[in-house]
Design a protein around this motif. Structure first.
Motif, PDB file in Angstrom:
ATOM      1  N   ALA A   1      58.933  56.199  41.593  1.00  0.00           N
ATOM      2  CA  ALA A   1      58.997  55.253  41.353  1.00  0.00           C
ATOM      3  C   ALA A   1      58.267  53.833  41.293  1.00  0.00           C
ATOM      4  CB  ALA A   1      58.143  55.312  43.291  1.00  0.00           C
ATOM      5  N   LEU A   2      57.234  54.027  40.202  1.00  0.00           N
ATOM      6  CA  LEU A   2      56.735  53.623  39.093  1.00  0.00           C
ATOM      7  C   LEU A   2      57.899  53.317  38.120  1.00  0.00           C
ATOM      8  CD1 LEU A   2      52.898  54.459  39.153  1.00  0.00           C
ATOM      9  CD2 LEU A   2      53.620  52.811  40.343  1.00  0.00           C
ATOM     10  N   VAL A   3      58.327  54.234  37.928  1.00  0.00           N
ATOM     11  CA  VAL A   3      59.525  54.102  36.554  1.00  0.00           C
ATOM     12  C   VAL A   3      60.816  53.912  37.358  1.00  0.00           C
ATOM     13  CG1 VAL A   3      61.164  55.326  34.931  1.00  0.00           C
ATOM     14  CG2 VAL A   3      58.677  55.904  35.562  1.00  0.00           C
ATOM     15  N   VAL A   4      61.353  53.425  38.346  1.00  0.00           N
ATOM     16  CA  VAL A   4      62.809  52.883  38.827  1.00  0.00           C
ATOM     17  C   VAL A   4      61.891  51.465  39.228  1.00  0.00           C
ATOM     18  CG1 VAL A   4      64.521  53.281  40.666  1.00  0.00           C
ATOM     19  CG2 VAL A   4      63.790  55.344  39.215  1.00  0.00           C
ATOM     20  N   VAL A   5      61.303  51.689  40.399  1.00  0.00           N
ATOM     21  CA  VAL A   5      60.879  50.631  40.897  1.00  0.00           C
ATOM     22  C   VAL A   5      60.531  49.575  40.065  1.00  0.00           C
ATOM     23  CG1 VAL A   5      60.116  48.665  43.080  1.00  0.00           C
ATOM     24  CG2 VAL A   5      61.034  51.503  43.396  1.00  0.00           C
TER      25      VAL A   5
ATOM     26  N   PHE B   1      59.979  30.198  47.376  1.00  0.00           N
ATOM     27  CA  PHE B   1      60.599  31.647  47.605  1.00  0.00           C
ATOM     28  C   PHE B   1      61.227  31.945  47.036  1.00  0.00           C
ATOM     29  CE2 PHE B   1      62.230  33.863  50.814  1.00  0.00           C
ATOM     30  CZ  PHE B   1      60.986  35.126  51.685  1.00  0.00           C
ATOM     31  N   ARG B   2      60.924  33.626  46.654  1.00  0.00           N
ATOM     32  CA  ARG B   2      61.786  33.819  46.075  1.00  0.00           C
ATOM     33  C   ARG B   2      61.605  36.109  46.335  1.00  0.00           C
ATOM     34  NH1 ARG B   2      62.336  31.894  40.010  1.00  0.00           N
ATOM     35  NH2 ARG B   2      63.263  30.424  40.302  1.00  0.00           N
ATOM     36  N   CYS B   3      62.498  36.700  46.374  1.00  0.00           N
ATOM     37  CA  CYS B   3      62.530  38.102  47.446  1.00  0.00           C
ATOM     38  C   CYS B   3      63.446  38.539  46.464  1.00  0.00           C
ATOM     39  CB  CYS B   3      62.369  37.819  48.689  1.00  0.00           C
ATOM     40  SG  CYS B   3      62.232  40.108  49.342  1.00  0.00           S
ATOM     41  N   ASP B   4      62.498  39.821  45.759  1.00  0.00           N
ATOM     42  CA  ASP B   4      63.669  40.758  45.478  1.00  0.00           C
ATOM     43  C   ASP B   4      63.640  41.711  46.161  1.00  0.00           C
ATOM     44  OD1 ASP B   4      64.683  42.958  44.242  1.00  0.00           O
ATOM     45  OD2 ASP B   4      64.113  43.711  42.338  1.00  0.00           O
ATOM     46  N   CYS B   5      63.901  41.922  47.169  1.00  0.00           N
ATOM     47  CA  CYS B   5      63.748  42.147  48.913  1.00  0.00           C
ATOM     48  C   CYS B   5      64.521  43.666  48.373  1.00  0.00           C
ATOM     49  CB  CYS B   5      64.497  41.638  50.052  1.00  0.00           C
ATOM     50  SG  CYS B   5      64.390  39.788  50.294  1.00  0.00           S
ATOM     51  N   ARG B   6      65.382  44.304  48.411  1.00  0.00           N
ATOM     52  CA  ARG B   6      65.628  45.439  47.495  1.00  0.00           C
ATOM     53  C   ARG B   6      64.220  45.891  46.802  1.00  0.00           C
ATOM     54  NH1 ARG B   6      71.094  47.560  44.816  1.00  0.00           N
ATOM     55  NH2 ARG B   6      70.830  50.528  45.095  1.00  0.00           N
ATOM     56  N   ALA B   7      63.827  45.782  45.699  1.00  0.00           N
ATOM     57  CA  ALA B   7      62.885  46.523  45.028  1.00  0.00           C
ATOM     58  C   ALA B   7      61.401  46.992  45.696  1.00  0.00           C
ATOM     59  CB  ALA B   7      62.462  45.965  43.660  1.00  0.00           C
ATOM     60  N   ALA B   8      61.343  45.734  47.520  1.00  0.00           N
ATOM     61  CA  ALA B   8      60.528  45.301  47.502  1.00  0.00           C
ATOM     62  C   ALA B   8      60.103  46.366  48.130  1.00  0.00           C
ATOM     63  CB  ALA B   8      59.809  44.561  47.905  1.00  0.00           C
ATOM     64  N   GLY B   9      61.187  46.893  49.282  1.00  0.00           N
ATOM     65  CA  GLY B   9      61.418  47.651  50.209  1.00  0.00           C
ATOM     66  C   GLY B   9      61.402  49.330  49.812  1.00  0.00           C
TER      67      GLY B   9
ATOM     68  N   LEU C   1      46.153  48.955  36.706  1.00  0.00           N
ATOM     69  CA  LEU C   1      45.215  49.100  37.586  1.00  0.00           C
ATOM     70  C   LEU C   1      45.919  48.184  38.768  1.00  0.00           C
ATOM     71  CD1 LEU C   1      43.120  50.271  39.142  1.00  0.00           C
ATOM     72  CD2 LEU C   1      41.196  48.449  37.760  1.00  0.00           C
ATOM     73  N   GLY C   2      46.338  47.338  38.711  1.00  0.00           N
ATOM     74  CA  GLY C   2      46.420  46.111  40.052  1.00  0.00           C
ATOM     75  C   GLY C   2      47.624  46.769  40.025  1.00  0.00           C
ATOM     76  N   GLN C   3      48.469  46.911  39.699  1.00  0.00           N
ATOM     77  CA  GLN C   3      49.806  47.899  40.154  1.00  0.00           C
ATOM     78  C   GLN C   3      49.952  49.222  40.798  1.00  0.00           C
ATOM     79  OE1 GLN C   3      52.500  47.220  36.596  1.00  0.00           O
ATOM     80  NE2 GLN C   3      53.734  46.290  36.879  1.00  0.00           N
ATOM     81  N   GLY C   4      49.018  49.713  40.648  1.00  0.00           N
ATOM     82  CA  GLY C   4      48.638  50.838  40.913  1.00  0.00           C
ATOM     83  C   GLY C   4      47.221  50.893  42.514  1.00  0.00           C
ATOM     84  N   VAL C   5      46.777  49.859  42.159  1.00  0.00           N
ATOM     85  CA  VAL C   5      46.204  49.510  43.553  1.00  0.00           C
ATOM     86  C   VAL C   5      46.686  48.932  44.554  1.00  0.00           C
ATOM     87  CG1 VAL C   5      44.399  47.968  44.066  1.00  0.00           C
ATOM     88  CG2 VAL C   5      43.957  49.311  42.839  1.00  0.00           C
ATOM     89  N   VAL C   6      47.852  48.410  44.504  1.00  0.00           N
ATOM     90  CA  VAL C   6      48.633  47.696  45.722  1.00  0.00           C
ATOM     91  C   VAL C   6      49.578  48.429  46.381  1.00  0.00           C
ATOM     92  CG1 VAL C   6      51.630  46.203  45.984  1.00  0.00           C
ATOM     93  CG2 VAL C   6      49.206  45.220  44.717  1.00  0.00           C
ATOM     94  N   PHE C   7      49.946  49.750  44.670  1.00  0.00           N
ATOM     95  CA  PHE C   7      50.748  50.896  45.736  1.00  0.00           C
ATOM     96  C   PHE C   7      50.055  51.572  46.452  1.00  0.00           C
ATOM     97  CE2 PHE C   7      52.707  54.232  45.680  1.00  0.00           C
ATOM     98  CZ  PHE C   7      54.881  54.592  45.080  1.00  0.00           C
TER      99      PHE C   7
ATOM    100  N   LEU D   1      59.918  49.892  47.180  1.00  0.00           N
ATOM    101  CA  LEU D   1      58.803  49.896  46.875  1.00  0.00           C
ATOM    102  C   LEU D   1      57.351  50.162  48.650  1.00  0.00           C
ATOM    103  CD1 LEU D   1      56.392  50.350  44.600  1.00  0.00           C
ATOM    104  CD2 LEU D   1      55.710  47.709  45.432  1.00  0.00           C
ATOM    105  N   LEU D   2      57.741  49.698  49.150  1.00  0.00           N
ATOM    106  CA  LEU D   2      57.174  49.297  50.506  1.00  0.00           C
ATOM    107  C   LEU D   2      57.260  51.094  51.193  1.00  0.00           C
ATOM    108  CD1 LEU D   2      55.062  48.541  52.969  1.00  0.00           C
ATOM    109  CD2 LEU D   2      57.739  47.580  53.547  1.00  0.00           C
ATOM    110  N   LEU D   3      58.502  51.985  51.239  1.00  0.00           N
ATOM    111  CA  LEU D   3      59.356  53.307  51.797  1.00  0.00           C
ATOM    112  C   LEU D   3      58.120  54.181  50.646  1.00  0.00           C
ATOM    113  CD1 LEU D   3      62.953  52.508  52.686  1.00  0.00           C
ATOM    114  CD2 LEU D   3      60.586  52.811  54.158  1.00  0.00           C
ATOM    115  N   THR D   4      58.362  54.425  49.479  1.00  0.00           N
ATOM    116  CA  THR D   4      57.641  55.049  48.433  1.00  0.00           C
ATOM    117  C   THR D   4      56.788  55.607  49.048  1.00  0.00           C
ATOM    118  OG1 THR D   4      59.754  54.525  47.000  1.00  0.00           O
ATOM    119  CG2 THR D   4      58.275  55.945  47.090  1.00  0.00           C
TER     120      THR D   4
END
Length: 276
Positions: A183-187, A148-156, A73-79, A158-161
């Motif tokens: 997207a949920l499978v890959v990211v 501070f840590r950022c998996d910016c590639r994955a976050a980007g 639920l949490g990941q779905g709501v964020v997406f 996710l945002l674009l998708t």
């Protein structure tokens, strides 16, 4: 709306519901062609009505997946929330596009979805043949502040998708699950059954936000038709969730792809001549 068309809405709704329940991503794309070509709705009304039908169907269809533990639920709501901006923009663009152009673009979208479904089926077959296992689900957050840590590639990604899916939902009145599930499978590295269940959360949020953004548009819905179609689709989605555990995903994917290509060809053949 005549009783004959209301009666026709029942089997059409059941078919749409079964595809949503069984496949999660992609099933709702059949709603708009059904409303336009079988039930006589104009394209703009059909895309708006589709948001109601898809939103309610996915919300209720989510229940059996959640009971089976296939919904994060949490990941779905964020997406879903990340796609709200795209959904709003897509709804605005849809209001300014000629209906025939909208249908031609919709036919093109269906061909793209058919290609995505085919690629997904073949990739799954190759993975099974090679004995590859599903990667472990992501357990660490993409972004932390302390430290501070950022998996910016994955976050980007996710945002674009999420924004792209929201744009498709707002513009075409579709759930966009065909893009959400990969997207949920890959990211997020969710297992496929969990990705299918979680995609219903995303589709519900996108449909609701797109519908809200269309409230000011001059569209009048036939609520009797929408209600009958939605009720039938809900029943179909519950049936589809049961089918998932009894029929191989590859066969479901192939059957849906064939149906999708047939509908896309009919939509293109009917709408392209109207442009000239």
């Amino acid at each position: 709306m005549s009783p004959a068309l209301l009666a026709l809405a029942v089997p059409l709704g059941v078919v749409v519901g079964i595809t949503v329940g069984a496949l999660g991503g992609g099933g709702s794309i059949l709603t708009v062609p059904a409303l336009v070509y079988a039930l006589g709705q104009d394209p703009r009304t059909a895309t708006t009505a589709s948001l109601v039908i898809v939103g309610v169907t996915t919300l209720i269809g989510m229940v059996p997946h959640a009971r089976a533990g296939r919904v994060r639920l949490g990941q779905g709501v964020v997406f879903g929330l990340l796609g709200v901006g795209g959904a709003y923009l897509g709804s605005l663009l849809s209001a300014s596009v000629d209906p025939d152009v909208l249908l031609v673009a919709f036919a093109g979208l269906m061909f793209v979805v058919a290609g995505v479904m085919t690629r997904r089926r073949r990739s799954a077959a190759r993975a099974r043949a090679a004995g590859r296992e599903q990667p472990e689900a992501r357990t660490s957050p993409m972004l932390t502040l302390r430290p501070f840590r950022c998996d910016c590639r994955a976050a980007g990604t996710l945002l674009l998708t999420a924004t792209g899916v929201g744009l498709l939902t707002g513009f075409f009145g579709v759930g966009g699950g065909f893009a959400v599930v990969p997207a949920l499978v890959v990211v997020l590295r969710l297992p496929m059954p969990v990705a299918v269940g979680t995609s219903l959360v995303v589709i519900t949020i996108n449909s609701a936000s797109s519908l809200v953004s269309r409230l000011g548009q001059d569209v009048t819905l036939d609520w009797a038709l929408v209600g009958v179609f939605t009720a039938a689709a809900v029943v179909g989605s519950l049936v589809g969730a049961r089918i998932t555990s009894r029929v191989s995903p590859a066969r479901l994917n192939l059957a849906f792809t064939i149906l999708l290509v047939a509908v896309a060809v009919y939509t293109a053949a009917s709408s392209i001549p109207q442009l000239f």
